[in-house]
Every structure is written in structure tokens, then in C-alpha cells.
Design a protein around this motif. Structure first.
Motif, mmCIF file in Angstrom:
data_model
loop_
_atom_site.group_PDB
_atom_site.id
_atom_site.type_symbol
_atom_site.label_atom_id
_atom_site.label_comp_id
_atom_site.label_asym_id
_atom_site.label_seq_id
_atom_site.Cartn_x
_atom_site.Cartn_y
_atom_site.Cartn_z
ATOM 1 N N ALA A 1 0.829 -1.211 0.000
ATOM 2 C CA ALA A 1 0.000 0.000 0.000
ATOM 3 C C ALA A 1 0.863 1.260 0.000
ATOM 4 C CB ALA A 1 -0.933 -0.008 1.211
ATOM 5 N N LEU A 2 1.867 1.292 0.875
ATOM 6 C CA LEU A 2 2.703 2.489 0.989
ATOM 7 C C LEU A 2 3.618 2.675 -0.226
ATOM 8 C CD1 LEU A 2 3.642 2.338 4.782
ATOM 9 C CD2 LEU A 2 1.995 3.844 3.667
ATOM 10 N N GLU A 3 4.110 1.563 -0.789
ATOM 11 C CA GLU A 3 4.938 1.669 -1.990
ATOM 12 C C GLU A 3 4.124 2.203 -3.157
ATOM 13 O OE1 GLU A 3 8.179 1.340 -2.654
ATOM 14 O OE2 GLU A 3 8.420 1.207 -0.475
ATOM 15 N N THR A 4 2.879 1.737 -3.264
ATOM 16 C CA THR A 4 1.980 2.238 -4.315
ATOM 17 C C THR A 4 1.703 3.717 -4.113
ATOM 18 O OG1 THR A 4 0.916 0.063 -4.482
ATOM 19 C CG2 THR A 4 -0.282 1.940 -5.407
ATOM 20 N N TYR A 5 1.464 4.087 -2.858
ATOM 21 C CA TYR A 5 1.187 5.491 -2.529
ATOM 22 C C TYR A 5 2.379 6.383 -2.849
ATOM 23 C CZ TYR A 5 0.281 9.624 0.328
ATOM 24 O OH TYR A 5 0.115 10.913 0.760
ATOM 25 N N LYS A 6 3.568 5.968 -2.379
ATOM 26 C CA LYS A 6 4.777 6.780 -2.604
ATOM 27 C C LYS A 6 5.083 6.908 -4.085
ATOM 28 C CE LYS A 6 6.959 5.488 1.801
ATOM 29 N NZ LYS A 6 8.066 4.730 2.407
ATOM 30 N N LYS A 7 4.919 5.819 -4.805
ATOM 31 C CA LYS A 7 5.214 5.830 -6.243
ATOM 32 C C LYS A 7 4.394 6.885 -6.968
ATOM 33 C CE LYS A 7 4.584 2.928 -10.331
ATOM 34 N NZ LYS A 7 4.123 1.600 -10.819
ATOM 35 N N HIS A 8 3.124 7.017 -6.588
ATOM 36 C CA HIS A 8 2.242 7.951 -7.295
ATOM 37 C C HIS A 8 2.414 9.387 -6.830
ATOM 38 C CE1 HIS A 8 -0.183 5.351 -9.878
ATOM 39 N NE2 HIS A 8 -0.073 4.426 -8.934
ATOM 40 N N VAL A 9 2.511 9.602 -5.522
ATOM 41 C CA VAL A 9 2.583 10.989 -5.035
ATOM 42 C C VAL A 9 3.918 11.650 -5.383
ATOM 43 C CG1 VAL A 9 0.932 10.636 -3.169
ATOM 44 C CG2 VAL A 9 3.369 10.261 -2.738
ATOM 45 N N LYS A 10 4.943 10.832 -5.646
ATOM 46 C CA LYS A 10 6.243 11.382 -6.025
ATOM 47 C C LYS A 10 6.389 11.558 -7.532
ATOM 48 C CE LYS A 10 8.907 9.600 -2.092
ATOM 49 N NZ LYS A 10 10.020 8.708 -1.691
ATOM 50 N N VAL B 1 5.809 12.850 -11.409
ATOM 51 C CA VAL B 1 5.589 14.161 -12.020
ATOM 52 C C VAL B 1 4.132 14.322 -12.440
ATOM 53 C CG1 VAL B 1 6.225 15.661 -13.959
ATOM 54 C CG2 VAL B 1 7.967 14.259 -12.834
ATOM 55 N N SER B 2 3.520 13.229 -12.912
ATOM 56 C CA SER B 2 2.123 13.293 -13.369
ATOM 57 C C SER B 2 1.180 13.665 -12.229
ATOM 58 C CB SER B 2 1.702 11.952 -13.980
ATOM 59 O OG SER B 2 1.835 10.910 -13.022
ATOM 60 N N PHE B 3 1.444 13.129 -11.021
ATOM 61 C CA PHE B 3 0.593 13.455 -9.874
ATOM 62 C C PHE B 3 0.751 14.922 -9.491
ATOM 63 C CE2 PHE B 3 -0.085 13.878 -5.271
ATOM 64 C CZ PHE B 3 -1.379 13.378 -5.168
ATOM 65 N N ILE B 4 1.980 15.389 -9.478
ATOM 66 C CA ILE B 4 2.230 16.800 -9.148
ATOM 67 C C ILE B 4 1.543 17.712 -10.161
ATOM 68 C CG2 ILE B 4 4.019 18.574 -8.911
ATOM 69 C CD1 ILE B 4 5.890 16.324 -7.932
ATOM 70 N N MET B 5 1.590 17.320 -11.440
ATOM 71 C CA MET B 5 0.928 18.115 -12.478
ATOM 72 C C MET B 5 -0.589 18.088 -12.299
ATOM 73 S SD MET B 5 3.195 19.606 -14.181
ATOM 74 C CE MET B 5 2.108 20.263 -15.443
ATOM 75 N N MET B 6 -1.124 16.927 -11.891
ATOM 76 C CA MET B 6 -2.561 16.828 -11.637
ATOM 77 C C MET B 6 -2.986 17.759 -10.512
ATOM 78 S SD MET B 6 -3.911 12.919 -12.057
ATOM 79 C CE MET B 6 -2.891 12.296 -10.738
ATOM 80 N N ILE B 7 -2.111 17.898 -9.522
ATOM 81 C CA ILE B 7 -2.411 18.779 -8.395
ATOM 82 C C ILE B 7 -2.325 20.242 -8.824
ATOM 83 C CG2 ILE B 7 -1.570 19.609 -6.170
ATOM 84 C CD1 ILE B 7 -2.899 16.978 -5.821
ATOM 85 N N SER C 1 -6.334 4.466 -3.027
ATOM 86 C CA SER C 1 -7.325 5.224 -2.246
ATOM 87 C C SER C 1 -6.642 6.338 -1.449
ATOM 88 C CB SER C 1 -8.077 4.291 -1.294
ATOM 89 O OG SER C 1 -8.781 3.299 -2.015
ATOM 90 N N LEU C 2 -5.464 6.046 -0.908
ATOM 91 C CA LEU C 2 -4.715 7.073 -0.169
ATOM 92 C C LEU C 2 -4.257 8.202 -1.096
ATOM 93 C CD1 LEU C 2 -2.527 4.830 2.180
ATOM 94 C CD2 LEU C 2 -4.470 6.254 2.844
ATOM 95 N N VAL C 3 -3.903 7.853 -2.323
ATOM 96 C CA VAL C 3 -3.518 8.872 -3.309
ATOM 97 C C VAL C 3 -4.706 9.793 -3.602
ATOM 98 C CG1 VAL C 3 -2.737 9.282 -5.674
ATOM 99 C CG2 VAL C 3 -1.746 7.423 -4.351
ATOM 100 N N ILE C 4 -5.878 9.186 -3.779
ATOM 101 C CA ILE C 4 -7.090 9.974 -4.049
ATOM 102 C C ILE C 4 -7.389 10.906 -2.883
ATOM 103 C CG2 ILE C 4 -9.590 9.841 -4.422
ATOM 104 C CD1 ILE C 4 -9.098 7.140 -5.818
ATOM 105 N N LEU C 5 -7.312 10.370 -1.658
ATOM 106 C CA LEU C 5 -7.575 11.191 -0.469
ATOM 107 C C LEU C 5 -6.556 12.328 -0.352
ATOM 108 C CD1 LEU C 5 -8.456 8.446 2.188
ATOM 109 C CD2 LEU C 5 -10.018 10.075 1.111
ATOM 110 N N THR C 6 -5.318 12.055 -0.742
ATOM 111 C CA THR C 6 -4.285 13.105 -0.696
ATOM 112 C C THR C 6 -4.624 14.234 -1.652
ATOM 113 O OG1 THR C 6 -2.564 11.506 -0.111
ATOM 114 C CG2 THR C 6 -1.833 13.592 -1.050
#
Length: 414
Positions: A8-17, A19-25, A234-239
Motif C-alpha cells: 500500500a505504501l509503496e503504491t502510494y509513494k510511487k504515485h505521489v512522487k 511528475v504526473s501526480f504533481i501536475m494533476m495537483i 485510495s490514499l492517493v485519491i484522499l491526498t
């Protein structure tokens, strides 16, 4: 349990770190900032058009000038159409307005090199309407009080009540607030699920396509890996939602003293808005996102390549579109429609249909509880079935169609 949280945490870290996630934000906040900035700058530096008023009717030009002097920079030296044309040819004015009377009716025309904006056209039309009304009142010898009575509209209000213990009681829920909350929930459901359904499917398909799953499953079970993926996404979405909420609160602190914001919250109390968001609507949003995320992960396990993940989530996309379009095209126009009522009890569609019914006070507490119960049960059943099927599909490297892979997985789960 430790292996579950590692996934769960590896999946979360992979996405929040990423570039695509940062751009989405950043992208939505950036565009909202540009929109707010351009609107502010446009209002601040917007200059009035310099125009001339031409009219053969005595006193009409002066009256029109007084009514529109705040919107236009009026050149009072020009009083004839010939002079206005010459001034326009020399680019001394932006245009001119000709007003004349035709069979006791006012007619106006704007002549200019550039078209007037919608707001300016409305100002001219309203001014002419007021002058026309005054002329008609004078001809009919009507006083201002009599004109006011004639133009006074009928008053119509809506009052919602509820029947409690055989007695009619006033429903004190703010309908405007509930409608806004309903629209917010439906829009958030649509954008979050549309965005993360593909991301979830790609996440599962990418590991399967690289054959890394064979290594991963040597140290943990397929079920734990599946649950970990769902939890991480789900944690990525909540973030992301949390960042937007925090940005909204900070942004509100800067604009809370603006007249537009003050007038909005006079009509829509912030407390009522918050209570509406934190009630049943929040549960439908959370459970709705969760059930679509689970389904997207399962569909992603049916394909062998990341490139095929878009095809995998196509059925899910159609389901989302049905819910979104149904809630707006039918629900907002007629919340009592049988279509919306049926949607509000179907697990994959209830997160779109029920918030609309709640907004219109067209549902009882018992109906909401039944709908939520069906949604929760569906999530649990889908999660269990998906985890079992995931054990079979995640290591199937086949050129078969998604449907055939799904059938094989169902056979293996029996």
C-alpha cells in the motif's frame, strides 16, 4: 499485515512522487488562478468605449446619456449622424448609437468598427426599455406609482414540509445549499473516478506486463497485494482531495472580504454547506470512489499490457457516463423521475443518483439507509470476488480476449 502495508505504501509513494501526480495537483489550481487573475485584471483595466449619441427626438439623447454614462464614455460634442460618421472615420470614437422614434416606438442602432459585448448590449436595451416605458406612461397619463403597480410581478414561493407522526412540519433544510452540495458530489465523483480508473488499471497491468508479479507473489499473497494496491490508490485519491480542500480554505481566506463572496454566503450559509457535505453525501462519495477503484483494479488484471488498460476500463467509463448524465439530464430536471429513483438503489449508480434525490428532499431516511446498505454490501462482495479472481488473472499471460480471460478466472475461483 506488514506485507499488505508495504504494498500500500509503496503504491502510494510511487504515485505521489511522480511528475504526473504533481501536475494533476498543480494544473487545476494553476488554471483557476489564471481565470481569477484575468477576470480581476479585466475588471480593473477595462475601459469604457467612447461613443456618440445621435437622436432627433428632443431630450432623448440627454436622457439616454444620463442612464448609460457609467458604462460608456460619451462624446457630448457630436449630436448629428454625419458628424458621428466623420468622427468614426477619423477613429476619434469607437462607435455611435442612433436612436429614433418609429410609430411611437423607440428604435436604436449601434454603429461601430468592433462589436459591443453582451453586457453593453444589455445596458443599451434596458435603457431604451426604461425610456419607452416612461414615454408610454406619459401618453396614458399614468403616475410613477401606477406604473409601479402595473409592473409589479406576482409573488410565488415554494415551501417544503415533512410529515412526522401524522403532523405536517416545515422542512428547515436549505434547498439551495443541498442542491449545491449535490452538484459538488456528482462532479467530484465523475472527475475522480474518470481520472483514477485508468490510473488504477494501468498500475495493475504494468506490473503484470513486466512479469514482476512472479517475484512479488513469491513473498506475499495475491489477495494482500490486491488489497494493498486498492488501499494505496485510495490514499492517493484522499491526498489529492485533501490538497484541494486545503487550497480552497487558504484561497477563501484571501477572498472572503470580496463583495461577490459575501453576497454568496449570505444566500448560502457556510455552516449549512459544510453540514450538507459531511452528511450522507460524503459517504456516497467515498463508497462510490471505492467501488469504482476496486472494479478498475480487477479490469486491469484482465490485460497483459499497459497499452490495453484503456480498453479494459471502457465498460467502467460507460457506467460512469450513464450515472453522470442520468443524474444531471434527468435528476436535476425531475428528481421524482423513476429513472433517478432506480439509479439511487443500484450500487454503481447510487453515488450519482442519491445525492440528487437528497438535494431535492425526495427521499426518506430509510431509503437512504437501504441504498447505502446495498452499496456497502456490493463493495464487500466485489472486493472478495475481485481478490479471488485476481489470484487467477494476475499470472495469466494470454492473448485471449478480456471476456475469455474473465471466464477462465471465474472457473478457477469455483
Amino acid at each position: 499485515m506488514n506485507k499488505f502495508w508495504v504494498v500500500a505504501l509503496e503504491t502510494y509513494k510511487k504515485h505521489v512522487k511522480s511528475v504526473s501526480f504533481i501536475m494533476m495537483i498543480i494544473a487545476p489550481l494553476f488554471f483557476m488562478g489564471i481565470f481569477a487573475g484575468t477576470t480581476y485584471m479585466g475588471q480593473k483595466f477595462n475601459h469604457s468605449k467612447e461613443v456618440a449619441i445621435v437622436s432627433e427626438v428632443e431630450g432623448l439623447g440627454k436622457t439616454f446619456t444620463e442612464q448609460t454614462k457609467e458604462e460608456f464614455d460619451i462624446n457630448k460634442k457630436i449630436t448629428t449622424e454625419d458628424a458621428a460618421k466623420k468622427a468614426l472615420e477619423k477613429e476619434e470614437i469607437d462607435g455611435y448609437i442612433v436612436i429614433h422614434e418609429n410609430q411611437e416606438k423607440l428604435e436604436g442602432q449601434y454603429v461601430g468598427v468592433k462589436s459591443l459585448g453582451t453586457d453593453n448590449l444589455q445596458v443599451i436595451q434596458q435603457s431604451l426599455n426604461q425610456i419607452q416605458l416612461g414615454m408610454n406612461a406619459d401618453k396614458l397619463s399614468l403616475s410613477q406609482e401606477e406604473v409601479g403597480k402595473i409592473l409589479s410581478p406576482a409573488i410565488f414561493t415554494e415551501k417544503q414540509v415533512k410529515v412526522s407522526d401524522g403532523k405536517i412540519e416545515e422542512n428547515k433544510d436549505n434547498k439551495i445549499v443541498m442542491m449545491i452540495v449535490g452538484m459538488i458530489v456528482v462532479f467530484m465523483m465523475y472527475f475522480i473516478v474518470m481520472l483514477y480508473s485508468t490510473i488504477t488499471a494501468q498500475e495493475v497491468a504494468s506490473e503484470k506486463g513486466t512479469r514482476i508479479m512472479e517475484v512479488i507473489l513469491s513473498s506475499t499473497t495475491a489477495s494482500k497485494h490486491f488489497y494493498g494496491k486498492i488501499t494505496g490508490i485510495s490514499l492517493v485519491i484522499l491526498t489529492q482531495v485533501g490538497v484541494y480542500l486545503l487550497s480552497g480554505i487558504i484561497g477563501f481566506m484571501f477572498v472572503k472580504d470580496m463583495d461577490v463572496v459575501k453576497s454568496f454566503f449570505e444566500e448560502v450559509p457556510a455552516g449549512d454547506l459544510l453540514r450538507g457535505l459531511l452528511g450522507y453525501n460524503l459517504l456516497y462519495l467515498l463508497f462510490g470512489v471505492l467501488i469504482y477503484t476496486i472494479l478498475a483494479a480487477f479490469l486491469g488484471s484482465l490485460v497483459n499490457k499497459v497499452e490495453d488498460s484503456a480498453k479494459a476500463v471502457a465498460p467502467l467509463t460507460y457506467l460512469i457516463m450513464i450515472g453522470f448524465i442520468g443524474s444531471f439530464s434527468v435528476g436535476m430536471a425531475n428528481p421524482q423521475s423513476i429513472i433517478v429513483k432506480v439509479m439511487s438503489f443500484i450500487p454503481f449508480l447510487s453515488s450519482f443518483g442519491m445525492p440528487v434525490r437528497i438535494a431535492n428532499n425526495d427521499v426518506t431516511t430509510m431509503e437512504v439507509m437501504i441504498s447505502l446498505g446495498l452499496l456497502v454490501i456490493s463493495i464487500v462482495v466485489l472486493l472478495k470476488l475481485s481478490a479471488k479472481a485476481y489470484k487467477s488473472t494476475v499470472l495469466i499471460y494470454s492473448d485471449k480476449s478480456m471476456m475469455n480471460v474473465f471466464k477462465d478466472a471465474m472457473k478457477l475461483t469455483k
